[in-house]
Design a protein around this motif. Structure first.
Motif, PDB file in Angstrom:
ATOM      1  N   HIS A 176       0.843  -1.189   0.000  1.00 51.25           N
ATOM      2  CA  HIS A 176       0.000   0.000   0.000  1.00 51.25           C
ATOM      3  C   HIS A 176       0.879   1.240   0.000  1.00 51.25           C
ATOM      4  CE1 HIS A 176       0.846  -0.177   4.360  1.00 51.25           C
ATOM      5  NE2 HIS A 176       0.560  -1.465   4.233  1.00 51.25           N
ATOM      6  N   GLU A 177       0.341   2.322  -0.550  1.00 54.68           N
ATOM      7  CA  GLU A 177       1.092   3.567  -0.670  1.00 54.68           C
ATOM      8  C   GLU A 177       1.008   4.410   0.592  1.00 54.68           C
ATOM      9  OE1 GLU A 177       3.112   4.460  -3.181  1.00 54.68           O
ATOM     10  OE2 GLU A 177       2.687   2.440  -3.927  1.00 54.68           O
ATOM     11  N   ASP A 178      -0.160   4.476   1.192  1.00 52.24           N
ATOM     12  CA  ASP A 178      -0.366   5.332   2.355  1.00 52.24           C
ATOM     13  C   ASP A 178      -0.350   4.487   3.626  1.00 52.24           C
ATOM     14  OD1 ASP A 178      -0.648   7.611   0.725  1.00 52.24           O
ATOM     15  OD2 ASP A 178      -2.733   7.092   0.309  1.00 52.24           O
ATOM     16  N   ALA A 179      -1.106   4.911   4.607  1.00 52.79           N
ATOM     17  CA  ALA A 179      -1.192   4.187   5.883  1.00 52.79           C
ATOM     18  C   ALA A 179      -1.790   2.801   5.670  1.00 52.79           C
ATOM     19  CB  ALA A 179      -2.054   4.980   6.858  1.00 52.79           C
ATOM     20  N   THR A 180      -1.645   1.964   6.665  1.00 54.60           N
ATOM     21  CA  THR A 180      -2.221   0.621   6.602  1.00 54.60           C
ATOM     22  C   THR A 180      -3.721   0.725   6.350  1.00 54.60           C
ATOM     23  OG1 THR A 180      -0.582  -0.153   8.185  1.00 54.60           O
ATOM     24  CG2 THR A 180      -2.518  -1.541   7.850  1.00 54.60           C
ATOM     25  N   PRO A 181      -4.230   0.036   5.330  1.00 51.41           N
ATOM     26  CA  PRO A 181      -5.671   0.105   5.046  1.00 51.41           C
ATOM     27  C   PRO A 181      -6.497  -0.520   6.163  1.00 51.41           C
ATOM     28  CG  PRO A 181      -4.538  -1.357   3.499  1.00 51.41           C
ATOM     29  CD  PRO A 181      -3.508  -0.805   4.410  1.00 51.41           C
ATOM     30  N   SER A 182      -7.760  -0.125   6.220  1.00 44.97           N
ATOM     31  CA  SER A 182      -8.643  -0.664   7.251  1.00 44.97           C
ATOM     32  C   SER A 182      -8.942  -2.140   6.972  1.00 44.97           C
ATOM     33  CB  SER A 182      -9.956   0.119   7.295  1.00 44.97           C
ATOM     34  OG  SER A 182     -10.738  -0.183   6.160  1.00 44.97           O
ATOM     35  N   ARG A 183      -9.381  -2.820   8.002  1.00 45.22           N
ATOM     36  CA  ARG A 183      -9.738  -4.233   7.892  1.00 45.22           C
ATOM     37  C   ARG A 183     -10.802  -4.442   6.809  1.00 45.22           C
ATOM     38  NH1 ARG A 183      -9.366  -8.488  11.711  1.00 45.22           N
ATOM     39  NH2 ARG A 183      -8.427  -6.977  13.110  1.00 45.22           N
ATOM     40  N   LEU A 184     -11.781  -3.534   6.739  1.00 45.41           N
ATOM     41  CA  LEU A 184     -12.859  -3.682   5.759  1.00 45.41           C
ATOM     42  C   LEU A 184     -12.360  -3.465   4.331  1.00 45.41           C
ATOM     43  CD1 LEU A 184     -15.805  -1.974   7.655  1.00 45.41           C
ATOM     44  CD2 LEU A 184     -15.214  -4.394   7.522  1.00 45.41           C
ATOM     45  N   GLN A 185     -11.431  -2.531   4.141  1.00 44.26           N
ATOM     46  CA  GLN A 185     -10.854  -2.329   2.809  1.00 44.26           C
ATOM     47  C   GLN A 185     -10.081  -3.572   2.367  1.00 44.26           C
ATOM     48  OE1 GLN A 185      -8.574   1.211   3.667  1.00 44.26           O
ATOM     49  NE2 GLN A 185     -10.000   2.500   2.506  1.00 44.26           N
ATOM     50  N   VAL A 186      -9.326  -4.144   3.292  1.00 41.60           N
ATOM     51  CA  VAL A 186      -8.566  -5.358   2.992  1.00 41.60           C
ATOM     52  C   VAL A 186      -9.518  -6.508   2.681  1.00 41.60           C
ATOM     53  CG1 VAL A 186      -6.973  -7.076   3.936  1.00 41.60           C
ATOM     54  CG2 VAL A 186      -6.583  -4.635   4.357  1.00 41.60           C
ATOM     55  N   ARG A 187     -10.573  -6.639   3.484  1.00 40.18           N
ATOM     56  CA  ARG A 187     -11.553  -7.708   3.273  1.00 40.18           C
ATOM     57  C   ARG A 187     -12.183  -7.596   1.891  1.00 40.18           C
ATOM     58  NH1 ARG A 187     -17.462  -7.718   5.842  1.00 40.18           N
ATOM     59  NH2 ARG A 187     -17.457  -5.975   4.422  1.00 40.18           N
ATOM     60  N   ASP A 188     -12.579  -6.382   1.500  1.00 39.16           N
ATOM     61  CA  ASP A 188     -13.213  -6.182   0.198  1.00 39.16           C
ATOM     62  C   ASP A 188     -12.242  -6.487  -0.941  1.00 39.16           C
ATOM     63  OD1 ASP A 188     -15.529  -5.484   1.510  1.00 39.16           O
ATOM     64  OD2 ASP A 188     -15.220  -3.327   1.292  1.00 39.16           O
ATOM     65  N   SER A 189     -10.988  -6.060  -0.817  1.00 37.18           N
ATOM     66  CA  SER A 189      -9.993  -6.326  -1.860  1.00 37.18           C
ATOM     67  C   SER A 189      -9.692  -7.814  -1.976  1.00 37.18           C
ATOM     68  CB  SER A 189      -8.698  -5.573  -1.565  1.00 37.18           C
ATOM     69  OG  SER A 189      -8.901  -4.196  -1.610  1.00 37.18           O
TER      70      SER A 189
END
Length: 111
Positions: free
Chosen positions: A25-38
């Motif tokens: 990832h480019e910015d901060a660690t993504p949220s759990r929900l963003q990771v789940r969706d990806s």
């Protein structure tokens, strides 16, 4: 955010696959929900069938290693997973699903 599957282990007794993955990832660690969706999109599964158990980002790094459980159906996930993991992953919460869809639509309009 780029998701790569490191390993997959079938668990037929619990109707799931245990997945270890890496994401860059480019910015901060993504949220759990963003990771789940990806991760769900990468595996061609519904988001309610994916439970992200762990996300580990080393300080200053742009790479996160995680573990998830991918169930055959959302009902299997609700039957097996502990309540706190279902809450963290917003599974079975209809209001949270509607809110997540609204957020996704708002992000799409901004782009």
């Amino acid at each position: 955010m780029d998701v790569d599957i490191v390993s997959e282990t079938e668990n037929p007794m619990l109707h799931r696959t245990d997945v270890t993955f890496e994401l860059v990832h480019e910015d901060a660690t993504p949220s759990r929900l963003q990771v789940r969706d990806s991760l769900a999109a990468k595996l061609n599964k519904d988001a309610d069938e994916v439970v992200v158990r762990k996300l580990d980002t080393k300080f200053g790094m742009r790479k996160t290693v995680g573990q998830a459980k991918v169930y055959e159906t959302a009902d299997n996930a609700r039957d097996v997973e502990q309540n706190h993991m279902l809450e963290r992953n917003k599974i079975g919460d209809e209001e949270a699903d509607a809110e997540a869809e609204a957020d996704a639509e708002a992000e799409a309009e901004e782009a």
